[in-house]
Design an enzyme around this catalytic site. Structure first.
Site, short mmCIF file in Angstrom:
data_model
loop_
_atom_site.label_atom_id
_atom_site.label_comp_id
_atom_site.label_asym_id
_atom_site.label_seq_id
_atom_site.Cartn_x
_atom_site.Cartn_y
_atom_site.Cartn_z
N SER A 52 0.81 -1.21 0.00
CA SER A 52 0.00 0.00 0.00
C SER A 52 0.85 1.27 0.00
O SER A 52 1.99 1.29 0.48
CB SER A 52 -0.93 0.02 1.22
OG SER A 52 -1.86 -1.02 1.16
N GLN A 53 0.26 2.32 -0.52
CA GLN A 53 0.82 3.67 -0.50
C GLN A 53 1.21 4.04 0.95
O GLN A 53 0.45 3.76 1.88
CB GLN A 53 -0.26 4.60 -1.03
CG GLN A 53 -0.02 6.07 -0.91
CD GLN A 53 -1.29 6.86 -1.23
OE1 GLN A 53 -2.39 6.30 -1.19
NE2 GLN A 53 -1.15 8.12 -1.53
#
Length: 218
Positions: A52-53
């Site tokens: 994930s970011q």
């Protein structure tokens, strides 16, 4: 990453910022993507999944207010990065990953990096992990249908916090759920986009896959 992606966008919890600074994100991406490990976006890790970011990792972590000694469940272990963040904050972490190859790679990676108090389980995350329940913290890193998997609500401890993307197959809202005296309260945090949460209490296997761990908050 800390200054421009996190502090500037409202992440202020000093413990979360320290965890994001201390956990080597580049260790959780493939060798050909090391130079992009700290970019403001999700990155592929194989098996159509991604890490994930950074911002969404920090948002979810800050939301659940992890305390040392908390028992935490992560649904969607992926590369093990979120597991490492939770472990750095002092949680005992159980993480479920439906892809066996990713689960084994995460186990080896976390052991090599000397993270203790973590357990990676291969299985259906929508069923939770009853042998270790109840959990003070549950984090779901895949997009749930509007009906949140009941086992996760059942396995959330009284006073516990559950953060989960909820909505459609292509677009969700990140929800923070509190449990108090058996009652559930929900607060919406951010719009986001995750791959579908597949399993008995989630989406069926043939759901199209999209990016995981991306927030529209800029």
């Amino acid at each position: 990453m800390i200054e421009h992606q996190l502090r500037r966008r409202g992440i202020h919890d000093s413990r979360v910022l320290d965890a994001m600074f201390s956990v080597p994100r580049h260790e959780f991406v493939s060798p050909n993507l090391v130079s992009k490990a700290y970019d403001d976006r999700p990155l592929p890790i194989g098996a159509t999944e991604t890490i994930s970011q950074p911002y969404i990792v920090a948002v979810m972590t800050e939301a659940v207010r992890v305390l040392p000694g908390d028992k935490a469940l992560e649904v969607g272990a992926g590369s093990g990065y979120q597991v490492a963040i939770l472990a750095h904050l002092g949680a005992k972490v159980y993480a479920i990953e439906r892809n066996r190859d990713l689960a084994e790679a995460a186990r080896l990676r976390l052991a090599r990096l000397s993270y203790e108090g973590v357990e990676i389980i291969s299985g259906d995350g929508t069923e939770g992990y009853s042998p270790a329940a109840p959990f003070q913290v549950i984090m779901v890193t895949a997009g749930s249908p509007p009906k949140i998997p009941q086992p996760l609500l059942d396995q959330l401890a009284d006073g516990g916090r559950l953060v989960i993307p909820v909505g459609g197959r292509d677009y969700q809202e990140l929800n923070l759920i509190f449990k108090h005296d058996g009652q559930i309260a929900t607060r919406t945090i951010d719009p986001c986009q995750f791959v579908p949460l597949i399993g008995k209490y989630g989406w069926p296997e043939n759901v199209p896959k999209n990016r995981i761990g991306f927030s529209f908050n800029v």
